[in-house]
Design a protein around this motif. Structure first.
Motif, PDB file in Angstrom:
ATOM      1  N   UNK A 295      29.499   2.527  13.400  1.00 25.78           N
ATOM      2  CA  UNK A 295      29.908   3.484  14.437  1.00 25.78           C
ATOM      3  C   UNK A 295      29.980   4.898  13.856  1.00 25.78           C
ATOM      4  N   UNK A 296      30.567   5.030  12.678  1.00 31.62           N
ATOM      5  CA  UNK A 296      30.671   6.358  12.049  1.00 31.62           C
ATOM      6  C   UNK A 296      29.288   6.913  11.729  1.00 31.62           C
ATOM      7  N   UNK A 297      28.430   6.094  11.108  1.00 25.03           N
ATOM      8  CA  UNK A 297      27.086   6.566  10.751  1.00 25.03           C
ATOM      9  C   UNK A 297      26.298   6.963  11.995  1.00 25.03           C
ATOM     10  N   UNK A 298      26.400   6.166  13.047  1.00 25.18           N
ATOM     11  CA  UNK A 298      25.653   6.491  14.268  1.00 25.18           C
ATOM     12  C   UNK A 298      26.175   7.775  14.902  1.00 25.18           C
ATOM     13  N   UNK A 299      27.479   7.964  14.855  1.00 26.10           N
ATOM     14  CA  UNK A 299      28.061   9.185  15.419  1.00 26.10           C
ATOM     15  C   UNK A 299      27.561  10.419  14.676  1.00 26.10           C
ATOM     16  N   UNK A 300      27.477  10.326  13.355  1.00 28.22           N
ATOM     17  CA  UNK A 300      26.956  11.450  12.571  1.00 28.22           C
ATOM     18  C   UNK A 300      25.510  11.763  12.952  1.00 28.22           C
ATOM     19  N   UNK A 301      24.745  10.725  13.232  1.00 27.18           N
ATOM     20  CA  UNK A 301      23.343  10.924  13.625  1.00 27.18           C
ATOM     21  C   UNK A 301      23.231  11.543  15.014  1.00 27.18           C
ATOM     22  N   UNK A 302      24.180  11.229  15.872  1.00 27.69           N
ATOM     23  CA  UNK A 302      24.119  11.703  17.256  1.00 27.69           C
ATOM     24  C   UNK A 302      24.511  13.170  17.414  1.00 27.69           C
ATOM     25  N   UNK A 303      25.084  13.782  16.381  1.00 27.13           N
ATOM     26  CA  UNK A 303      25.408  15.203  16.462  1.00 27.13           C
ATOM     27  C   UNK A 303      24.154  16.055  16.626  1.00 27.13           C
TER      28      UNK A 303
ATOM     29  N   UNK B 112      18.211  12.240   3.167  1.00 28.47           N
ATOM     30  CA  UNK B 112      18.220  11.053   4.012  1.00 28.47           C
ATOM     31  C   UNK B 112      18.997  11.367   5.286  1.00 28.47           C
ATOM     32  N   UNK B 113      18.419  11.089   6.430  1.00 32.14           N
ATOM     33  CA  UNK B 113      19.152  11.348   7.671  1.00 32.14           C
ATOM     34  C   UNK B 113      20.182  10.260   7.979  1.00 32.14           C
ATOM     35  N   UNK B 114      20.448   9.389   7.013  1.00 33.28           N
ATOM     36  CA  UNK B 114      21.370   8.278   7.245  1.00 33.28           C
ATOM     37  C   UNK B 114      22.781   8.748   7.596  1.00 33.28           C
ATOM     38  N   UNK B 115      23.131   9.948   7.195  1.00 32.69           N
ATOM     39  CA  UNK B 115      24.423  10.528   7.568  1.00 32.69           C
ATOM     40  C   UNK B 115      24.222  11.660   8.571  1.00 32.69           C
ATOM     41  N   UNK B 116      23.111  11.607   9.265  1.00 36.09           N
ATOM     42  CA  UNK B 116      22.784  12.688  10.183  1.00 36.09           C
ATOM     43  C   UNK B 116      22.467  13.941   9.393  1.00 36.09           C
ATOM     44  N   UNK B 117      22.613  15.059  10.012  1.00 37.84           N
ATOM     45  CA  UNK B 117      22.391  16.320   9.302  1.00 37.84           C
ATOM     46  C   UNK B 117      23.717  16.957   8.902  1.00 37.84           C
ATOM     47  N   UNK B 118      24.798  16.208   9.116  1.00 33.43           N
ATOM     48  CA  UNK B 118      26.129  16.709   8.786  1.00 33.43           C
ATOM     49  C   UNK B 118      26.332  16.746   7.274  1.00 33.43           C
ATOM     50  N   UNK B 119      25.847  15.724   6.584  1.00 32.37           N
ATOM     51  CA  UNK B 119      25.981  15.636   5.131  1.00 32.37           C
ATOM     52  C   UNK B 119      24.598  15.602   4.493  1.00 32.37           C
TER      53      UNK B 119
END
Length: 122
Positions: free
Chosen positions: A6-14, A87-94
């Motif tokens: 859930x956390x990883x997907x949320x980071x990707x959805x930003x 890696x986009x695994x943490x979205x573009x946040x990290x």
């Protein structure tokens, strides 16, 4: 594992467009279908929620194994090609580089899902 998904997907959805751009650089399905790259965070979110709610656990484990194994194959290919990307695994946040850590994460989570599957069957 549900909380992590859930956390990883949320980071990707930003930033879904940026995630899709990065994801299709190495994922073997996303390279062929940008729609999959857009849907992946939602798939991950649904899997996470399924884990947390114990919804259809065997199906959840199977889908997790398939998705993360495919992801691991893409990471292996990306590493072999020498891709030097975040890696986009943490979205573009990290900013996390595509590395053996990414591979370990995919394999580790697929292995956990496999163990849960075996435990639920026997």
């Amino acid at each position: 594992m549900g909380i992590f998904l859930v956390i990883f997907s949320t980071l990707k959805l930003f930033h879904p467009l940026d995630f899709a751009d990065g994801f299709e650089m190495y994922d073997i399905i996303a390279k062929r279908s940008r729609i999959y790259a857009y849907c992946y965070p939602l798939i991950e979110l649904l899997l996470g929620l399924a884990y947390l709610s114990f919804f259809l656990p065997i199906l959840t484990y199977l889908i997790t194994i398939i998705i993360l194994t495919i992801g691991a194959i893409g990471v292996i290919k990306g590493l072999q090609q020498g891709l030097d990307i975040n890696c986009p695994c943490m979205g573009t946040v990290l900013d996390v580089p595509l590395s053996t850590v990414t591979l370990t994460e995919d394999i580790g989570m697929a292995l956990m899902a496999f163990i849960l599957l075996i435990m639920s069957i026997f």
